[in-house]
Design an enzyme around this catalytic site. Structure first.
Site, short mmCIF file in Angstrom:
data_model
loop_
_atom_site.label_atom_id
_atom_site.label_comp_id
_atom_site.label_asym_id
_atom_site.label_seq_id
_atom_site.Cartn_x
_atom_site.Cartn_y
_atom_site.Cartn_z
N HIS A 58 0.84 -1.21 0.00
CA HIS A 58 0.00 0.00 0.00
C HIS A 58 0.88 1.25 0.00
CE1 HIS A 58 -3.59 2.38 1.53
NE2 HIS A 58 -2.58 3.19 1.82
N GLU A 59 1.83 1.30 0.92
CA GLU A 59 2.69 2.48 1.01
C GLU A 59 3.64 2.58 -0.19
OE1 GLU A 59 1.79 4.49 3.01
OE2 GLU A 59 0.90 3.45 4.71
N HIS A 62 1.89 4.25 -3.09
CA HIS A 62 1.91 5.71 -2.99
C HIS A 62 3.25 6.26 -3.47
CE1 HIS A 62 -1.84 6.35 -0.92
NE2 HIS A 62 -1.52 5.64 0.13
#
Length: 266
Positions: A58-59, A62
């Protein structure tokens, strides 16, 4: 400046992430084969490790999207290594989501990476950077539920099926919560570039409290019940049979008595 300016070492996958991935694979195998003396422990370790993997992805999503949007500083910050210890604050990004997972079976959003937004040009790029994280949870949920919506459950052990269903529930809850248009969460980051300067200035003071606001709402029975109605509706649409994710949750909590209908058989 483009992704080609990133040094090779800044892209190297962290041994920490590889270790977590190895734990996921080994405990997934133990869950599938029933190798562990206490199957619930294997399910606990498998789901927890896989959840941390999803937090890292998820990170990373980004950061990777920001890199291609113009922020080359994400490499020097270690965000491209998938090392969970590099993502903002370990407490917000990893520890709190794990606590919520263990206590309540909820995929709580973690902290986001620090993006130097002044390096990004174009509102669509800003929105995509914010959306990239929860979209990763959506993709993870699709992968976890693939055996269900593909009708490929023949031969899949029951405890592994329940573990996948519970892991899918975590991904769905994380995606929904992250997409809420609440200051401080990714959903607000998606719409923020399209808001007027005046509105953004008015909302800015509330950003640090967005996650706490969501935390508080989850303790309100009416909100929590409605939230999980949506979650289970999505899982049902993806082919996850009723009760599978709940059984996965109870088996995950191996230290408590498991309902008879969910009992793992060797």
């Amino acid at each position: 400046m483009t992704a080609t300016t990133i040094r090779p070492g800044e892209r190297r996958i962290s041994p920490v992430f590889l270790g977590i991935l190895a734990v996921t694979a080994v405990t997934g195998w133990a869950t599938w084969t029933g190798f562990a003396a206490q199957p619930g422990v294997a399910v606990f370790l498998f789901v927890t490790a896989a959840w941390v993997v999803s937090l890292c992805l998820h990170e990373y999503a980004h950061a990777r999207t920001a890199l291609h949007g113009g922020d080359i500083t994400v490499g020097a910050k270690g965000y491209l290594t998938l090392n969970p210890l590099k993502y903002t604050h370990a407490l917000l990004s990893i520890v709190l989501p794990l606590v919520f997972l263990i206590m309540g079976g909820i995929g709580l959003p973690g902290g986001a990476v620090f993006i130097e937004r002044n390096r990004i040009r174009g509102r669509w790029r800003h929105s995509l950077i914010s959306a990239a994280g929860p979209l990763t949870n959506v993709l993870f949920a699709a992968v976890c539920t693939a055996p269900f919506w593909l009708g490929a459950l023949d031969g899949v052990p029951r405890d592994f099926r329940f573990a996948l269903a519970f892991l899918a529930l975590l991904q769905v809850t994380a995606a929904i919560l992250n997409f809420l248009p609440v200051p401080g969460l990714d959903g607000y980051g998606v719409i923020e570039p399209w808001l007027s300067y005046k509105v953004k200035r008015q909302v800015e003071p509330f950003a640090p409290f967005g996650l706490m606001f969501v935390f508080a709402l989850l303790w309100v029975p009416s909100f929590r019940d409605g939230f999980f109605d949506v979650v289970y509706g999505i899982l049902h649409a993806l082919g996850v049979e009723d009760g599978a994710s709940s059984c996965g949750y109870w088996i995950y909590r191996f230290w408590e008595s498991t309902p008879e209908i969910c009992a793992i058989t060797p």
